[in-house]
Scaffold this active site. Sequence first.
Site, mmCIF file in Angstrom:
data_model
loop_
_atom_site.group_PDB
_atom_site.id
_atom_site.type_symbol
_atom_site.label_atom_id
_atom_site.label_comp_id
_atom_site.label_asym_id
_atom_site.label_seq_id
_atom_site.Cartn_x
_atom_site.Cartn_y
_atom_site.Cartn_z
ATOM 1 N N ALA A 159 0.864 -1.206 0.327
ATOM 2 C CA ALA A 159 -0.115 -0.084 -0.175
ATOM 3 C C ALA A 159 0.643 1.524 -0.033
ATOM 4 C CB ALA A 159 -1.099 0.010 1.512
ATOM 5 N N LYS B 295 4.272 2.728 19.278
ATOM 6 C CA LYS B 295 4.343 4.236 18.711
ATOM 7 C C LYS B 295 5.174 5.204 19.833
ATOM 8 C CE LYS B 295 1.522 3.818 14.491
ATOM 9 N NZ LYS B 295 -0.274 3.000 14.058
HETATM 10 N N1 LIG Z 1 -0.568 1.042 5.228
HETATM 11 C C1 LIG Z 1 -0.577 2.024 5.860
HETATM 12 O O1 LIG Z 1 -1.564 2.807 6.195
HETATM 13 C C2 LIG Z 1 0.305 2.221 7.024
HETATM 14 C C3 LIG Z 1 0.310 3.411 7.921
HETATM 15 C C4 LIG Z 1 1.640 3.369 8.660
HETATM 16 C C5 LIG Z 1 2.882 3.276 8.685
HETATM 17 N N2 LIG Z 1 2.916 1.853 7.860
HETATM 18 C C6 LIG Z 1 4.092 0.904 7.577
HETATM 19 O O2 LIG Z 1 4.363 0.867 6.603
HETATM 20 C C7 LIG Z 1 5.010 -0.269 6.016
HETATM 21 C C8 LIG Z 1 4.462 -0.647 4.658
HETATM 22 O O3 LIG Z 1 2.878 -0.676 5.036
HETATM 23 P P1 LIG Z 1 2.286 -1.175 3.628
HETATM 24 O O4 LIG Z 1 0.924 -1.265 4.101
HETATM 25 O O5 LIG Z 1 2.912 -0.866 2.552
HETATM 26 O O6 LIG Z 1 2.328 -3.150 4.163
HETATM 27 P P2 LIG Z 1 1.813 -4.086 2.964
HETATM 28 O O7 LIG Z 1 0.743 -3.553 1.785
HETATM 29 O O8 LIG Z 1 1.411 -5.305 3.363
HETATM 30 O O9 LIG Z 1 2.882 -4.039 1.878
HETATM 31 C C9 LIG Z 1 4.634 -4.929 2.164
HETATM 32 C C10 LIG Z 1 5.423 -5.312 1.537
HETATM 33 O O10 LIG Z 1 6.692 -5.577 1.754
HETATM 34 C C11 LIG Z 1 6.684 -6.817 1.031
HETATM 35 N N3 LIG Z 1 8.161 -7.488 1.729
HETATM 36 C C12 LIG Z 1 6.950 -8.501 3.306
HETATM 37 N N4 LIG Z 1 8.326 -8.845 3.467
HETATM 38 C C13 LIG Z 1 9.506 -9.183 2.465
HETATM 39 C C14 LIG Z 1 10.902 -8.979 2.978
HETATM 40 N N5 LIG Z 1 11.662 -9.627 3.418
HETATM 41 N N6 LIG Z 1 11.568 -8.205 1.816
HETATM 42 C C15 LIG Z 1 11.068 -7.970 0.497
HETATM 43 N N7 LIG Z 1 9.796 -7.587 0.407
HETATM 44 C C16 LIG Z 1 8.534 -7.778 1.529
HETATM 45 C C17 LIG Z 1 5.505 -7.863 0.588
HETATM 46 O O11 LIG Z 1 5.837 -8.163 -0.382
HETATM 47 P P3 LIG Z 1 4.470 -9.076 -1.252
HETATM 48 O O12 LIG Z 1 4.189 -7.795 -2.100
HETATM 49 O O13 LIG Z 1 5.617 -10.016 -2.218
HETATM 50 O O14 LIG Z 1 4.218 -9.748 -0.057
HETATM 51 C C18 LIG Z 1 4.824 -6.318 -0.310
HETATM 52 O O15 LIG Z 1 4.906 -5.369 -1.393
HETATM 53 C C19 LIG Z 1 4.394 -1.472 7.727
HETATM 54 O O16 LIG Z 1 5.637 -1.920 8.131
HETATM 55 C C20 LIG Z 1 2.954 -0.474 8.286
HETATM 56 O O17 LIG Z 1 2.612 -0.696 9.110
HETATM 57 C C21 LIG Z 1 1.625 1.575 7.221
#
Ligand SMILES: NC(=O)c1ccc[n+]([C@@H]2O[C@H](COP(=O)([O-])OP(=O)(O)OC[C@H]3O[C@@H](n4cnc5c(N)ncnc54)[C@H](OP(=O)(O)O)[C@@H]3O)[C@@H](O)[C@H]2O)c1
Length: 338
Positions: free
Chosen positions: A10, A225
């Site tokens: 995301a 946090k």
């Molecule tokens: N989304 C939010 O609203 C939000 C808000 C604040 C903070 N965050 C933080 O930001 C971070 C990313 O969030 P997100 O929502 O973008 O997460 P997400 O949608 O679950 O995407 C995670 C990505 O990381 C990849 N990944 C997982 N393990 C990996 C590894 N070992 N090596 C390489 N790539 C790997 C996944 O690969 P695949 O595509 O192959 O599964 C996916 O592309 C998280 O730590 C989250 O807590 C998110």
Amino acid sequence: MRAIMVGFGAVGKAFAEMISKRSSTLEKEYGIIPKIVAIVDRGGALINQQGLDLQEAISIRHANGSVAGHKTMGHRGATVMTVINSVEADVFLELTPTKLPDGEPGLTHIESAIKKGLNVITTNKGPISAAMPSLLELAQYQKVQLRFSGTVGGGIPILNFAKKCLTGCNIESVEGILNGTTNHILTRMLDAGISFNAALKEAQEAGYAEADPSYDINGLDTASKLVIMCNWIMGRRVSLKDIEIEGISNVTVEDIIREKRSEKAIKLVGSIDENEISVRPRSIPFDSPLCVKGNLNAVVFNTDIAGSITVTGRGAGGTETASAVLRDLIDIKETLLE
Ligand SMILES: NC(=O)c1ccc[n+]([C@@H]2O[C@H](COP(=O)([O-])OP(=O)(O)OC[C@H]3O[C@@H](n4cnc5c(N)ncnc54)[C@H](OP(=O)(O)O)[C@@H]3O)[C@@H](O)[C@H]2O)c1
């Protein structure tokens, strides 16, 4: 600025779209020509040292389940370590899922990138809450920048506000609603009179809560946090074990209706004062600035000379959180110019 992006979910995809749309403004106003030279997901890597076509990267991932599906530039099975060691870049974006309490594998990714001499931006609160002091020390030793403004409050500049705008004030205490999922659940229990389980199911179906929302519900997300805020804003060396944590799974609709009669709402509140750091459900008067609804976040900073100041907004969302990555990128560029 050449960047390696690890994690293309995301936040990663929203960031890719954001810099594609804003490329001329970024160049004109900030002198930044961002070039993503590698993207890594769990399937492997997509690499082009000249800079990737980000729209194509999004389509490849959509069609193949991984960016590594690209016919000529895809590397199936390539790991983050291989990419750090083989791709030339200036900045490393760590955007993989949060794992608590150890922060892995994000922590190893960040340490390796810093040791390689890369500036790092992350929205992953796992590594920062697990090891902020040592990561900052390592970054200073390696003469690189480490930025993590999206780890608390997503796109709301909570950390930057406290660190940069409250300069000269003593922050005496902090109270915050720092988790949008639990706030959404508690708001639905209050407004619709439905049970915790029904509100959680509804939030999952609507995409507000993750399939595994345990860090949200058990208070660990809010606690991590608070660790970041304590260390970064208040200069207190604190880890998760120093925090009293109680989640919201025992809050009943009867508790909520009882508090409603006295014009109060039950919220999951993270608090920092000189005696205690805690996460627990608390009754908040409807007219308090902290009493925000739905998936909003709010943080009240109680200061000695500026009084109480509340910052509020949407604490999550791919685009909102990607705005924090962009803010950090601009900040790094400006710091490098100093
Ligand atoms: N989304 C939010 O609203 C939000 C808000 C604040 C903070 N965050 C933080 O930001 C971070 C990313 O969030 P997100 O929502 O973008 O997460 P997400 O949608 O679950 O995407 C995670 C990505 O990381 C990849 N990944 C997982 N393990 C990996 C590894 N070992 N090596 C390489 N790539 C790997 C996944 O690969 P695949 O595509 O192959 O599964 C996916 O592309 C998280 O730590 C989250 O807590 C998110």
